[in-house]
Design a protein around this motif. Structure first.
Motif, PDB file in Angstrom:
ATOM      1  N   SER A   1       0.818  -1.212   0.000  1.00  0.00           N
ATOM      2  CA  SER A   1       0.000   0.000   0.000  1.00  0.00           C
ATOM      3  C   SER A   1       0.856   1.267   0.000  1.00  0.00           C
ATOM      4  O   SER A   1       2.028   1.245   0.403  1.00  0.00           O
ATOM      5  N   LEU A   2       0.245   2.364  -0.421  1.00  0.00           N
ATOM      6  CA  LEU A   2       0.931   3.653  -0.404  1.00  0.00           C
ATOM      7  C   LEU A   2       1.312   4.025   1.027  1.00  0.00           C
ATOM      8  O   LEU A   2       2.382   4.586   1.268  1.00  0.00           O
ATOM      9  N   GLU A   3       0.453   3.697   1.985  1.00  0.00           N
ATOM     10  CA  GLU A   3       0.745   3.996   3.383  1.00  0.00           C
ATOM     11  C   GLU A   3       2.010   3.272   3.854  1.00  0.00           C
ATOM     12  O   GLU A   3       2.882   3.879   4.481  1.00  0.00           O
ATOM     13  N   VAL A   4       2.141   2.003   3.542  1.00  0.00           N
ATOM     14  CA  VAL A   4       3.335   1.244   3.922  1.00  0.00           C
ATOM     15  C   VAL A   4       4.556   1.796   3.203  1.00  0.00           C
ATOM     16  O   VAL A   4       5.616   1.972   3.800  1.00  0.00           O
ATOM     17  N   ARG A   5       4.408   2.096   1.926  1.00  0.00           N
ATOM     18  CA  ARG A   5       5.531   2.670   1.169  1.00  0.00           C
ATOM     19  C   ARG A   5       5.973   3.989   1.802  1.00  0.00           C
ATOM     20  O   ARG A   5       7.170   4.255   1.927  1.00  0.00           O
ATOM     21  N   PHE A   6       5.008   4.827   2.215  1.00  0.00           N
ATOM     22  CA  PHE A   6       5.337   6.117   2.817  1.00  0.00           C
ATOM     23  C   PHE A   6       6.086   5.934   4.139  1.00  0.00           C
ATOM     24  O   PHE A   6       7.186   6.434   4.304  1.00  0.00           O
ATOM     25  N   TRP A   7       5.467   5.220   5.104  1.00  0.00           N
ATOM     26  CA  TRP A   7       6.064   5.120   6.442  1.00  0.00           C
ATOM     27  C   TRP A   7       7.393   4.382   6.441  1.00  0.00           C
ATOM     28  O   TRP A   7       8.224   4.594   7.328  1.00  0.00           O
ATOM     29  N   SER A   8       7.648   3.536   5.445  1.00  0.00           N
ATOM     30  CA  SER A   8       8.936   2.835   5.384  1.00  0.00           C
ATOM     31  C   SER A   8      10.071   3.764   4.964  1.00  0.00           C
ATOM     32  O   SER A   8      11.235   3.405   5.054  1.00  0.00           O
ATOM     33  N   ARG A   9       9.724   4.981   4.541  1.00  0.00           N
ATOM     34  CA  ARG A   9      10.735   5.948   4.099  1.00  0.00           C
ATOM     35  C   ARG A   9      10.849   7.155   5.039  1.00  0.00           C
ATOM     36  O   ARG A   9      11.446   8.159   4.687  1.00  0.00           O
ATOM     37  N   VAL A  10      10.237   7.055   6.220  1.00  0.00           N
ATOM     38  CA  VAL A  10      10.280   8.139   7.202  1.00  0.00           C
ATOM     39  C   VAL A  10      11.091   7.672   8.404  1.00  0.00           C
ATOM     40  O   VAL A  10      10.896   6.561   8.895  1.00  0.00           O
ATOM     41  N   ASP A  11      12.022   8.530   8.879  1.00  0.00           N
ATOM     42  CA  ASP A  11      12.777   8.206  10.091  1.00  0.00           C
ATOM     43  C   ASP A  11      11.844   8.108  11.289  1.00  0.00           C
ATOM     44  O   ASP A  11      10.838   8.827  11.369  1.00  0.00           O
ATOM     45  N   VAL A  12      12.202   7.266  12.228  1.00  0.00           N
ATOM     46  CA  VAL A  12      11.435   7.131  13.462  1.00  0.00           C
ATOM     47  C   VAL A  12      11.507   8.447  14.235  1.00  0.00           C
ATOM     48  O   VAL A  12      12.556   9.081  14.310  1.00  0.00           O
ATOM     49  N   PHE A  13      10.360   8.885  14.787  1.00  0.00           N
ATOM     50  CA  PHE A  13      10.310  10.113  15.573  1.00  0.00           C
ATOM     51  C   PHE A  13       9.271   9.960  16.662  1.00  0.00           C
ATOM     52  O   PHE A  13       8.418   9.076  16.607  1.00  0.00           O
ATOM     53  N   ASP A  14       9.326  10.809  17.674  1.00  0.00           N
ATOM     54  CA  ASP A  14       8.403  10.746  18.806  1.00  0.00           C
ATOM     55  C   ASP A  14       7.123  11.495  18.456  1.00  0.00           C
ATOM     56  O   ASP A  14       7.111  12.726  18.422  1.00  0.00           O
ATOM     57  N   VAL A  15       6.056  10.765  18.206  1.00  0.00           N
ATOM     58  CA  VAL A  15       4.789  11.387  17.801  1.00  0.00           C
ATOM     59  C   VAL A  15       4.180  12.218  18.931  1.00  0.00           C
ATOM     60  O   VAL A  15       3.292  13.031  18.688  1.00  0.00           O
ATOM     61  N   ARG A  16       4.650  12.042  20.163  1.00  0.00           N
ATOM     62  CA  ARG A  16       4.127  12.827  21.294  1.00  0.00           C
ATOM     63  C   ARG A  16       4.742  14.218  21.350  1.00  0.00           C
ATOM     64  O   ARG A  16       4.235  15.095  22.031  1.00  0.00           O
TER      65      ARG A  16
ATOM     66  N   LEU B   1       7.212   9.594  -3.943  1.00  0.00           N
ATOM     67  CA  LEU B   1       7.132   8.140  -3.936  1.00  0.00           C
ATOM     68  C   LEU B   1       6.067   7.719  -4.920  1.00  0.00           C
ATOM     69  O   LEU B   1       5.221   8.521  -5.318  1.00  0.00           O
ATOM     70  N   SER B   2       6.145   6.456  -5.321  1.00  0.00           N
ATOM     71  CA  SER B   2       5.190   5.918  -6.291  1.00  0.00           C
ATOM     72  C   SER B   2       4.287   4.910  -5.614  1.00  0.00           C
ATOM     73  O   SER B   2       4.707   4.197  -4.696  1.00  0.00           O
ATOM     74  N   ASP B   3       3.036   4.839  -6.091  1.00  0.00           N
ATOM     75  CA  ASP B   3       2.124   3.821  -5.588  1.00  0.00           C
ATOM     76  C   ASP B   3       2.307   2.538  -6.398  1.00  0.00           C
ATOM     77  O   ASP B   3       3.183   2.462  -7.266  1.00  0.00           O
ATOM     78  N   ALA B   4       1.495   1.532  -6.107  1.00  0.00           N
ATOM     79  CA  ALA B   4       1.639   0.229  -6.763  1.00  0.00           C
ATOM     80  C   ALA B   4       1.426   0.301  -8.271  1.00  0.00           C
ATOM     81  O   ALA B   4       1.970  -0.516  -9.009  1.00  0.00           O
ATOM     82  N   GLU B   5       0.662   1.299  -8.738  1.00  0.00           N
ATOM     83  CA  GLU B   5       0.426   1.451 -10.178  1.00  0.00           C
ATOM     84  C   GLU B   5       1.499   2.292 -10.860  1.00  0.00           C
ATOM     85  O   GLU B   5       1.457   2.490 -12.071  1.00  0.00           O
ATOM     86  N   GLY B   6       2.426   2.846 -10.073  1.00  0.00           N
ATOM     87  CA  GLY B   6       3.496   3.658 -10.636  1.00  0.00           C
ATOM     88  C   GLY B   6       3.208   5.149 -10.658  1.00  0.00           C
ATOM     89  O   GLY B   6       4.014   5.931 -11.150  1.00  0.00           O
ATOM     90  N   THR B   7       2.053   5.561 -10.130  1.00  0.00           N
ATOM     91  CA  THR B   7       1.713   6.977 -10.065  1.00  0.00           C
ATOM     92  C   THR B   7       2.579   7.648  -9.003  1.00  0.00           C
ATOM     93  O   THR B   7       2.700   7.153  -7.892  1.00  0.00           O
ATOM     94  N   LYS B   8       3.185   8.774  -9.360  1.00  0.00           N
ATOM     95  CA  LYS B   8       4.051   9.492  -8.415  1.00  0.00           C
ATOM     96  C   LYS B   8       3.228  10.422  -7.534  1.00  0.00           C
ATOM     97  O   LYS B   8       2.250  11.021  -7.965  1.00  0.00           O
ATOM     98  N   HIS B   9       3.664  10.534  -6.274  1.00  0.00           N
ATOM     99  CA  HIS B   9       2.997  11.378  -5.276  1.00  0.00           C
ATOM    100  C   HIS B   9       4.048  12.186  -4.529  1.00  0.00           C
ATOM    101  O   HIS B   9       5.149  11.690  -4.276  1.00  0.00           O
ATOM    102  N   TYR B  10       3.698  13.426  -4.154  1.00  0.00           N
ATOM    103  CA  TYR B  10       4.560  14.201  -3.273  1.00  0.00           C
ATOM    104  C   TYR B  10       4.402  13.651  -1.855  1.00  0.00           C
ATOM    105  O   TYR B  10       3.279  13.448  -1.373  1.00  0.00           O
ATOM    106  N   ALA B  11       5.517  13.439  -1.169  1.00  0.00           N
ATOM    107  CA  ALA B  11       5.494  12.856   0.170  1.00  0.00           C
ATOM    108  C   ALA B  11       4.718  13.714   1.165  1.00  0.00           C
ATOM    109  O   ALA B  11       3.988  13.185   2.008  1.00  0.00           O
ATOM    110  N   HIS B  12       4.836  15.042   1.079  1.00  0.00           N
ATOM    111  CA  HIS B  12       4.142  15.880   2.059  1.00  0.00           C
ATOM    112  C   HIS B  12       2.624  15.844   1.873  1.00  0.00           C
ATOM    113  O   HIS B  12       1.879  15.949   2.831  1.00  0.00           O
ATOM    114  N   ARG B  13       2.170  15.621   0.656  1.00  0.00           N
ATOM    115  CA  ARG B  13       0.722  15.485   0.427  1.00  0.00           C
ATOM    116  C   ARG B  13       0.227  14.142   0.952  1.00  0.00           C
ATOM    117  O   ARG B  13      -0.842  14.060   1.547  1.00  0.00           O
TER     118      ARG B  13
END
Length: 92
Positions: A10-25, A45-57
Motif C-alpha cells: 500500500s501507499l501507506e506502507v511505502r510512505f512510512w517505510s521511508r520516514v525516520d522514526v520520531f516521537d509522535v508525542r 514516492l510511487s504507488d503500486a500502479e506507478g503513479t508518483k505522489h509528493y510525500a508531504h501530500r
C-alpha cells in the motif's frame, strides 16, 4: 519468509517505510523523509500502479484525510533551509 509482491504494498506502507522514526508525542518533532527527493527538495514516492505522489501530500492525507478542494498543502523541510521559515512551493 515470502515477501509481499510490490503491487500489493500500500501507499501507506511505502510512505512510512521511508520516514525516520520520531516521537509522535513531541509536537515539534519532524518526520524526516529518507526516500527519493527531487532537486528542489520535495520528497516523492510511487504507488503500486506507478503513479508518483509528493510525500508531504501523502503525509497530510494519511494524518488528516483528503485534501479539501482549493487547499494547498505546503512542505517545509529542515533539509532545505529557508531563513524566513516560509513554506516552500505549491503542489497540484
Amino acid at each position: 519468509m515470502p515477501s509481499t509482491p510490490p503491487a500489493e504494498v500500500s501507499l501507506e506502507v511505502r510512505f512510512w517505510s521511508r520516514v525516520d522514526v520520531f516521537d509522535v508525542r513531541d509536537p515539534k518533532a519532524c518526520a524526516l523523509w529518507r526516500g527519493h527527493r527531487l532537486p528542489s527538495g520535495y520528497g516523492t514516492l510511487s504507488d503500486a500502479e506507478g503513479t508518483k505522489h509528493y510525500a508531504h501530500r501523502v503525509a497530510y492525507e494519511l494524518t488528516h484525510g483528503p485534501v479539501p478542494e482549493g487547499m494547498v498543502v505546503r512542505h517545509r523541510s529542515p533539509d532545505v533551509p529557508d531563513p524566513l521559515g516560509r513554506a516552500r512551493g505549491r503542489t497540484t
